[in-house]
Design an enzyme around this catalytic site. Structure first.
Site, PDB file in Angstrom:
ATOM      1  N   GLY A  11      -2.780  -1.297  17.315  1.00 44.66           N
ATOM      2  CA  GLY A  11      -3.244  -1.647  18.662  1.00 44.66           C
ATOM      3  C   GLY A  11      -3.564  -0.397  19.470  1.00 44.66           C
ATOM      4  N   ARG A  21      -7.412  14.656  22.308  1.00 40.47           N
ATOM      5  CA  ARG A  21      -7.879  15.915  22.924  1.00 40.47           C
ATOM      6  C   ARG A  21      -6.864  17.049  22.689  1.00 40.47           C
ATOM      7  NH1 ARG A  21      -6.457  18.074  27.867  1.00 40.47           N
ATOM      8  NH2 ARG A  21      -7.991  19.426  28.902  1.00 40.47           N
ATOM      9  N   VAL A  23      -4.503  17.306  20.370  1.00 34.38           N
ATOM     10  CA  VAL A  23      -4.400  17.692  18.951  1.00 34.38           C
ATOM     11  C   VAL A  23      -5.594  18.570  18.562  1.00 34.38           C
ATOM     12  CG1 VAL A  23      -4.516  16.804  16.580  1.00 34.38           C
ATOM     13  CG2 VAL A  23      -3.036  15.669  18.249  1.00 34.38           C
ATOM     14  N   ARG A  25      -7.731  20.338  20.386  1.00 34.00           N
ATOM     15  CA  ARG A  25      -7.814  21.671  21.014  1.00 34.00           C
ATOM     16  C   ARG A  25      -6.682  22.587  20.547  1.00 34.00           C
ATOM     17  NH1 ARG A  25     -10.723  20.502  26.644  1.00 34.00           N
ATOM     18  NH2 ARG A  25     -12.714  19.913  25.680  1.00 34.00           N
ATOM     19  N   ARG A  72      -6.822  -2.582  12.053  1.00 32.59           N
ATOM     20  CA  ARG A  72      -5.671  -2.935  11.218  1.00 32.59           C
ATOM     21  C   ARG A  72      -6.269  -3.101   9.819  1.00 32.59           C
ATOM     22  NH1 ARG A  72      -1.949  -3.984  15.491  1.00 32.59           N
ATOM     23  NH2 ARG A  72      -2.802  -5.295  17.145  1.00 32.59           N
ATOM     24  N   ASP A 103       4.527   1.269  15.082  1.00 38.93           N
ATOM     25  CA  ASP A 103       5.438   1.373  13.936  1.00 38.93           C
ATOM     26  C   ASP A 103       4.767   0.987  12.622  1.00 38.93           C
ATOM     27  OD1 ASP A 103       5.409  -1.292  14.705  1.00 38.93           O
ATOM     28  OD2 ASP A 103       7.469  -1.652  14.047  1.00 38.93           O
ATOM     29  N   THR A 126       1.880   3.102  21.670  1.00 35.83           N
ATOM     30  CA  THR A 126       1.754   1.645  21.749  1.00 35.83           C
ATOM     31  C   THR A 126       2.258   1.214  23.116  1.00 35.83           C
ATOM     32  OG1 THR A 126       2.750  -0.456  21.033  1.00 35.83           O
ATOM     33  CG2 THR A 126       3.969   1.515  20.448  1.00 35.83           C
ATOM     34  N   ASP A 128       3.894  -1.262  23.677  1.00 31.48           N
ATOM     35  CA  ASP A 128       5.140  -2.025  23.507  1.00 31.48           C
ATOM     36  C   ASP A 128       6.414  -1.190  23.709  1.00 31.48           C
ATOM     37  OD1 ASP A 128       3.429  -4.073  22.807  1.00 31.48           O
ATOM     38  OD2 ASP A 128       3.733  -3.831  20.655  1.00 31.48           O
ATOM     39  N   ASP A 130       8.215   0.125  21.534  1.00 30.75           N
ATOM     40  CA  ASP A 130       9.247  -0.361  20.602  1.00 30.75           C
ATOM     41  C   ASP A 130       9.485   0.582  19.423  1.00 30.75           C
ATOM     42  OD1 ASP A 130       6.781  -0.739  19.477  1.00 30.75           O
ATOM     43  OD2 ASP A 130       7.177  -2.757  18.728  1.00 30.75           O
ATOM     44  N   MET A 170       2.864  -8.812  27.346  1.00 29.30           N
ATOM     45  CA  MET A 170       2.836  -8.488  25.914  1.00 29.30           C
ATOM     46  C   MET A 170       4.107  -7.743  25.500  1.00 29.30           C
ATOM     47  SD  MET A 170      -0.939  -7.303  24.798  1.00 29.30           S
ATOM     48  CE  MET A 170      -2.113  -8.508  24.171  1.00 29.30           C
ATOM     49  N   ARG A 172       4.949  -7.903  21.712  1.00 31.44           N
ATOM     50  CA  ARG A 172       5.259  -8.402  20.377  1.00 31.44           C
ATOM     51  C   ARG A 172       6.663  -8.990  20.358  1.00 31.44           C
ATOM     52  NH1 ARG A 172       1.933  -6.728  15.671  1.00 31.44           N
ATOM     53  NH2 ARG A 172       1.032  -5.036  16.865  1.00 31.44           N
ATOM     54  N   ARG A 246       2.617 -22.445  38.318  1.00 32.47           N
ATOM     55  CA  ARG A 246       1.375 -21.870  37.804  1.00 32.47           C
ATOM     56  C   ARG A 246       1.741 -20.803  36.774  1.00 32.47           C
ATOM     57  NH1 ARG A 246      -0.166 -25.656  40.097  1.00 32.47           N
ATOM     58  NH2 ARG A 246      -1.835 -25.874  41.643  1.00 32.47           N
ATOM     59  N   HIS A 252      -4.482  -8.967  27.105  1.00 29.67           N
ATOM     60  CA  HIS A 252      -5.040  -7.653  26.770  1.00 29.67           C
ATOM     61  C   HIS A 252      -5.397  -6.785  27.966  1.00 29.67           C
ATOM     62  CE1 HIS A 252      -5.199  -9.583  22.853  1.00 29.67           C
ATOM     63  NE2 HIS A 252      -5.269  -8.363  22.340  1.00 29.67           N
TER      64      HIS A 252
HETATM   65  P1  ADP Z   1       0.824  -0.776  14.978  1.00 26.56           P
HETATM   66  O1  ADP Z   1       0.665   0.571  14.363  1.00 26.56           O
HETATM   67  O2  ADP Z   1       0.276  -0.830  16.378  1.00 26.56           O
HETATM   68  O3  ADP Z   1       2.239  -1.292  14.856  1.00 26.56           O
HETATM   69  P2  ADP Z   1       0.029  -2.569  12.792  1.00 26.56           P
HETATM   70  O4  ADP Z   1       1.404  -3.086  12.549  1.00 26.56           O
HETATM   71  O5  ADP Z   1      -1.096  -3.532  12.743  1.00 26.56           O
HETATM   72  O6  ADP Z   1      -0.111  -1.801  14.183  1.00 26.56           O
HETATM   73  O7  ADP Z   1      -0.240  -1.436  11.698  1.00 26.56           O
HETATM   74  C1  ADP Z   1      -1.454  -0.705  11.695  1.00 26.56           C
HETATM   75  C2  ADP Z   1      -1.874  -0.424  10.278  1.00 26.56           C
HETATM   76  O8  ADP Z   1      -0.911   0.385   9.606  1.00 26.56           O
HETATM   77  C3  ADP Z   1      -2.021  -1.642   9.375  1.00 26.56           C
HETATM   78  O9  ADP Z   1      -3.233  -2.319   9.541  1.00 26.56           O
HETATM   79  C4  ADP Z   1      -1.939  -1.026   7.998  1.00 26.56           C
HETATM   80  O10 ADP Z   1      -3.165  -0.450   7.627  1.00 26.56           O
HETATM   81  C5  ADP Z   1      -0.916   0.082   8.226  1.00 26.56           C
HETATM   82  N1  ADP Z   1       0.391  -0.410   7.790  1.00 26.56           N
HETATM   83  C6  ADP Z   1       1.217  -1.279   8.442  1.00 26.56           C
HETATM   84  N2  ADP Z   1       2.314  -1.559   7.714  1.00 26.56           N
HETATM   85  C7  ADP Z   1       2.187  -0.844   6.551  1.00 26.56           C
HETATM   86  C8  ADP Z   1       2.979  -0.720   5.377  1.00 26.56           C
HETATM   87  N3  ADP Z   1       4.155  -1.368   5.224  1.00 26.56           N
HETATM   88  N4  ADP Z   1       2.517   0.078   4.388  1.00 26.56           N
HETATM   89  C9  ADP Z   1       1.356   0.748   4.522  1.00 26.56           C
HETATM   90  N5  ADP Z   1       0.563   0.664   5.600  1.00 26.56           N
HETATM   91  C10 ADP Z   1       0.960  -0.116   6.607  1.00 26.56           C
HETATM   92  O1  F6P Z   2       1.221  -3.855  19.741  1.00 26.35           O
HETATM   93  C1  F6P Z   2       0.414  -3.945  20.869  1.00 26.35           C
HETATM   94  C2  F6P Z   2       0.041  -5.382  21.156  1.00 26.35           C
HETATM   95  O2  F6P Z   2      -0.760  -5.400  22.310  1.00 26.35           O
HETATM   96  C3  F6P Z   2       1.222  -6.336  21.312  1.00 26.35           C
HETATM   97  O3  F6P Z   2       1.852  -6.231  22.581  1.00 26.35           O
HETATM   98  C4  F6P Z   2       0.548  -7.669  21.071  1.00 26.35           C
HETATM   99  O4  F6P Z   2       1.467  -8.637  20.611  1.00 26.35           O
HETATM  100  C5  F6P Z   2      -0.461  -7.327  20.002  1.00 26.35           C
HETATM  101  O5  F6P Z   2      -0.701  -5.924  20.075  1.00 26.35           O
HETATM  102  C6  F6P Z   2      -1.758  -8.061  20.130  1.00 26.35           C
HETATM  103  O6  F6P Z   2      -2.544  -7.721  19.022  1.00 26.35           O
HETATM  104  P1  F6P Z   2      -4.104  -8.067  18.952  1.00 26.35           P
HETATM  105  O7  F6P Z   2      -4.831  -7.096  19.836  1.00 26.35           O
HETATM  106  O8  F6P Z   2      -4.417  -7.862  17.518  1.00 26.35           O
HETATM  107  O9  F6P Z   2      -4.265  -9.477  19.447  1.00 26.35           O
END
Ligand code: ADP
Ligand code: F6P
Length: 322
Positions: A11, A21, A23, A25, A72, A103, A126, A128, A130, A170, A172, A246, A252
């Site tokens: 995300g 920028r 990294v 520079r 992703r 993560d 991110t 989040d 997290d 948001m 997650r 409401r 997003h």
């Molecule tokens: P974020 O980095 O925001 O948590 P994702 O969980 O979608 O987003 O992970 C981003 C990308 O990292 C994934 O689309 C995939 O290419 C790679 N990735 C995620 N989990 C793994 C994993 N267990 N092993 C290898 N690559 C991974």
């Molecule tokens: O990880 C960032 C985030 O915005 C989360 O807060 C949310 O659950 C998710 O990504 C939404 O993902 P997407 O943009 O793929 O709908």
């Protein structure tokens, strides 16, 4: 080390550009060549890259999103995809990679280092917040300020119409955005996955407030709560105490916008530190900021350890809104 690559993955979030920028520079300052990989690991597999000069990152520090695009990539999660990425890295003469992302992206960076012997360093980015190993992730501060603006605007109309509003944020599976923006906005109730939700208790507190003359309230709910989303929770409350409710889903909106000063500075410090540690030979590591100091920790910790939320803030919100 002569040539490194940088990519953004998962995300997007405000501050990624400020980090790119820093990294680029810093690496050029240290005599390296930097290539930018478009669309995260997908672009690595497809060799979608270009050389980044100091001027390639001009005029981006204030822009949300990522100039490198993000994606992703399900293919990269497989051995086959990782082998393709490895072959690209070797063919392109890339000697180290900086991965800016959440993560999931860190897991990818970890695998590249562990299974394919590619030096990688992760920078936590991110909305989040997290990721363990850093007090704050890039993008979080901007996201909570965006959410807070939403709360403040809703407060105006909630008070005028004497209504109950439920705002969904948001995050997650984590409640950082909801807790922090909810505390800053003085909402009446905060619902997050880290704390068990009791709808009966929430209704009792709302009734108590109504009995003492309070005629509007805001509930902030995290998208990952076990009690359901904002609509579901709203319906449960309406059935019990019959409020006019409401619902607002911020969605997003929270991912876009110009990064705050705090996010730009965090992105700049982490980007610079990540470049330094990659050059000096650290690998499979992430950089974070803990107690305002740069902290280096293993990438695997970030995905294996859950980052604890500060429940004292939750308690404080409860006390102040009762
Ligand atoms: P974020 O980095 O925001 O948590 P994702 O969980 O979608 O987003 O992970 C981003 C990308 O990292 C994934 O689309 C995939 O290419 C790679 N990735 C995620 N989990 C793994 C994993 N267990 N092993 C290898 N690559 C991974
Ligand atoms: O990880 C960032 C985030 O915005 C989360 O807060 C949310 O659950 C998710 O990504 C939404 O993902 P997407 O943009 O793929 O709908």
């Amino acid at each position: 080390m002569r040539k490194i690559a940088i990519l953004t993955s998962g995300g997007d979030c405000p501050g990624m550009n400020a980090c790119i920028r820093a990294v680029v520079r810093k690496a050029i300052y240290q005599g390296l060549k930097v290539v930018g990989v478009r669309r995260g690991f997908a672009g690595l597999i497809e060799r979608d890259i270009s050389l980044l000069e100091a001027t390639s990152v001009s005029g981006i520090i204030h822009r949300g999103g990522t100039i490198l695009k993000t994606a992703r990539s399900p293919l990269f999660k497989t051995k086959k995809g990782q082998k393709m990425a490895f072959e690209s890295i070797k063919k392109l003469g890339i000697e180290g990679i900086i991965v800016i992302g959440g993560d999931g992206s860190f897991r990818g960076a970890y695998e590249l280092n562990k299974n394919w012997n590619i030096p990688t360093v992760g920078i936590p980015a991110t909305i989040d917040n997290d990721i363990a190993g850093t007090d704050f992730t890039i993008g979080f501060d901007t996201a909570i300020n965006t959410a807070l603006e939403g709360i403040d605007r809703i407060r105006d109309t909630a008070t005028s119409h004497q209504r109950l509003f439920i705002i969904e944020m948001m995050g997650r599976k984590s409640g950082f955005i909801t807790l922090w923006s909810g505390l800053a906005g003085g909402v009446e109730e905060i619902i997050i996955p880290e704390v068990k939700t009791d709808i009966d208790e929430i209704c009792q507190r709302l009734e108590k407030g109504r009995n003492r003359g309070k005629n509007s309230s805001i509930i902030a709910v995290a998208e990952g709560d076990e009690a359901g989303g904002a609509f579901e929770i709203g319906e449960k409350i309406r059935k019990k105490i019959g409020y006019e409710i409401r619902v607002v889903i911020l969605g997003h909106l929270q991912r876009g916008g110009s990064p705050t000063a705090m996010d730009r500075i965090l992105a700049t410090r982490l980007g610079s530190a990540a470049t330094d540690i990659l050059i000096r030979g650290e690998r499979g590591k992430m950089v974070g900021l803990v107690a305002n100091q740069i902290k280096i920790s293993p990438l695997c910790n970030a995905s294996e350890r859950k980052k604890e939320i500060n429940l004292n803030l939750y308690k404080l919100s409860e006390i102040l809104s009762s």
